[in-house]
Design a protein around this motif. Structure first.
Motif, mmCIF file in Angstrom:
data_model
loop_
_atom_site.group_PDB
_atom_site.id
_atom_site.type_symbol
_atom_site.label_atom_id
_atom_site.label_comp_id
_atom_site.label_asym_id
_atom_site.label_seq_id
_atom_site.Cartn_x
_atom_site.Cartn_y
_atom_site.Cartn_z
ATOM 1 N N GLN A 51 0.790 3.598 -0.666
ATOM 2 C CA GLN A 51 0.699 4.109 -0.493
ATOM 3 C C GLN A 51 -0.974 4.846 -0.582
ATOM 4 N N LEU A 52 -1.680 4.974 -2.098
ATOM 5 C CA LEU A 52 -2.938 5.383 -1.842
ATOM 6 C C LEU A 52 -3.929 3.978 -2.080
ATOM 7 N N ASP A 53 -2.980 2.735 -2.304
ATOM 8 C CA ASP A 53 -4.597 2.253 -1.380
ATOM 9 C C ASP A 53 -4.859 1.141 -2.948
ATOM 10 N N ASN A 58 1.006 -7.773 -3.458
ATOM 11 C CA ASN A 58 1.688 -8.787 -4.230
ATOM 12 C C ASN A 58 2.398 -7.787 -5.894
ATOM 13 N N GLY A 59 1.711 -6.150 -6.083
ATOM 14 C CA GLY A 59 2.000 -5.257 -6.805
ATOM 15 C C GLY A 59 0.762 -5.421 -7.672
ATOM 16 N N MET A 60 -1.188 -5.683 -7.326
ATOM 17 C CA MET A 60 -1.686 -6.295 -8.403
ATOM 18 C C MET A 60 -2.739 -4.905 -7.698
ATOM 19 N N ALA A 61 -3.963 -4.442 -8.625
ATOM 20 C CA ALA A 61 -4.355 -3.305 -9.000
ATOM 21 C C ALA A 61 -5.698 -3.871 -8.118
ATOM 22 N N THR A 62 -5.731 -2.733 -6.602
ATOM 23 C CA THR A 62 -6.866 -3.190 -5.600
ATOM 24 C C THR A 62 -8.543 -2.583 -6.172
ATOM 25 N N GLU A 63 -9.051 -2.789 -5.629
ATOM 26 C CA GLU A 63 -10.642 -2.667 -6.140
ATOM 27 C C GLU A 63 -10.737 -1.342 -6.279
ATOM 28 N N HIS A 64 -9.820 -0.560 -5.014
ATOM 29 C CA HIS A 64 -9.774 0.876 -5.700
ATOM 30 C C HIS A 64 -9.145 2.056 -6.382
ATOM 31 N N GLY A 65 -7.623 0.949 -6.524
ATOM 32 C CA GLY A 65 -6.978 1.296 -7.848
ATOM 33 C C GLY A 65 -7.888 0.674 -9.248
ATOM 34 N N ARG A 66 -8.651 -0.117 -9.001
ATOM 35 C CA ARG A 66 -8.942 -0.160 -10.594
ATOM 36 C C ARG A 66 -10.045 1.136 -10.443
ATOM 37 N N MET A 67 -10.609 1.611 -9.944
ATOM 38 C CA MET A 67 -11.319 2.337 -10.171
ATOM 39 C C MET A 67 -11.045 3.987 -10.239
ATOM 40 N N MET A 68 -10.135 4.255 -9.463
ATOM 41 C CA MET A 68 -8.818 5.337 -9.740
ATOM 42 C C MET A 68 -8.310 5.454 -10.844
ATOM 43 N N ILE A 77 -4.832 12.261 -7.766
ATOM 44 C CA ILE A 77 -5.665 13.201 -7.586
ATOM 45 C C ILE A 77 -7.412 12.094 -8.025
ATOM 46 N N ALA A 78 -6.954 11.020 -8.691
ATOM 47 C CA ALA A 78 -8.445 10.333 -8.836
ATOM 48 C C ALA A 78 -8.695 9.545 -7.235
ATOM 49 N N HIS A 79 -7.173 9.517 -6.603
ATOM 50 C CA HIS A 79 -7.727 8.484 -4.447
ATOM 51 C C HIS A 79 -8.547 9.496 -4.226
ATOM 52 N N MET A 80 -8.117 11.204 -3.768
ATOM 53 C CA MET A 80 -8.350 12.588 -3.543
ATOM 54 C C MET A 80 -9.925 12.016 -3.923
ATOM 55 N N LEU A 81 -10.191 12.320 -4.688
ATOM 56 C CA LEU A 81 -11.847 12.442 -5.376
ATOM 57 C C LEU A 81 -12.588 11.110 -4.865
ATOM 58 N N LEU A 82 -11.970 9.921 -4.997
ATOM 59 C CA LEU A 82 -13.196 8.672 -4.362
ATOM 60 C C LEU A 82 -12.825 8.551 -3.177
ATOM 61 N N ARG A 83 -11.996 8.827 -2.723
ATOM 62 C CA ARG A 83 -12.074 9.196 -0.837
ATOM 63 C C ARG A 83 -12.910 10.515 -0.505
ATOM 64 N N SER A 84 -12.954 11.548 -1.020
ATOM 65 C CA SER A 84 -13.588 12.890 -1.000
ATOM 66 C C SER A 84 -15.061 12.221 -0.010
ATOM 67 N N GLU A 85 -15.267 11.547 -1.195
ATOM 68 C CA GLU A 85 -16.661 11.126 -1.147
ATOM 69 C C GLU A 85 -16.847 10.117 0.270
ATOM 70 N N ALA A 167 -3.513 16.037 1.653
ATOM 71 C CA ALA A 167 -3.520 14.560 3.108
ATOM 72 C C ALA A 167 -4.279 13.113 1.993
ATOM 73 N N GLN A 168 -4.831 13.534 0.821
ATOM 74 C CA GLN A 168 -5.455 12.291 1.040
ATOM 75 C C GLN A 168 -4.339 11.774 -0.835
ATOM 76 N N ALA A 169 -3.923 13.723 -1.547
ATOM 77 C CA ALA A 169 -3.468 13.078 -2.786
ATOM 78 C C ALA A 169 -2.467 13.602 -2.384
#
Length: 177
Positions: A51-53, A58-68, A77-85, A167-169
């Motif tokens: 849900q947090l992208d 396939n269950g592998m980390a996305t680029e967004h997941g690596r940044m999180m 919290i990491a997802h919220m901080l990254l999306r807040s930009e 809602a992002q978090a």
């Protein structure tokens, strides 16, 4: 019980599952564990990370997941901080992150209104007070502000903006009519 329940059997596994996905681990039962994390908790963690992208199909980390995973906080919290930009709300996201991660400084005084807590934090920061229940939160918020290389915002708080960031978090807590 003769022994306490192992923490891994009752903990939120989202941070662990994200870390393992970044390492490239798809089947955690291939690793050696003292106590294997429960499959139900693994499933809940994977669902949240999807849900947090943070995870692909396939269950592998996305680029967004690596940044999180590079941020020193819970994946929510990491997802919220990254999306807040993209939302132009990074200073507010840092304030929310600092408040969510620390013990509630207002306890029963403010009910459940996060905006009252944000305003208290901003007032404390604006008046440059030291000592007391807000110091740890201010340090935490300042850490995120420094990490993201942004300035604090002490403007009044907008309920809508706070809601968008929460809602992002917590995407699974959004109700639809």
């Amino acid at each position: 019980a003769s022994f306490s329940t192992p923490e891994i059997e009752q903990a939120d596994l989202s941070p662990l599952m994200l870390e393992l996905a970044v390492w490239g681990v798809q089947e955690i039962d291939e690793l050696k564990w003292v106590s294997l994390p429960p499959s139900s908790a693994q499933s809940v963690a994977r669902q949240l990370l999807s849900q947090l992208d943070a995870l692909d199909a396939n269950g592998m980390a996305t680029e967004h997941g690596r940044m999180m995973n590079k941020l020193p906080c819970h994946p929510r919290i990491a997802h919220m901080l990254l999306r807040s930009e993209d939302l132009g709300l990074m200073p507010l996201a840092c304030d929310i992150a600092g408040l969510i991660e620390e013990r509630d400084p207002l306890s029963q005084e403010a009910g459940v209104d996060l905006n009252i807590r944000i305003e208290g934090l901003r007032r404390h920061r604006r008046e440059q007070r030291t000592g007391g229940k807000w110091d740890r939160i201010v340090r935490n918020v300042n850490y995120y502000l420094d990490l993201l290389k942004i300035e604090a915002d002490d403007a009044s708080v907008d309920d809508y903006e706070t809601g968008i960031l929460l809602a992002q978090a917590y995407p699974e807590r959004i109700a639809f009519a």
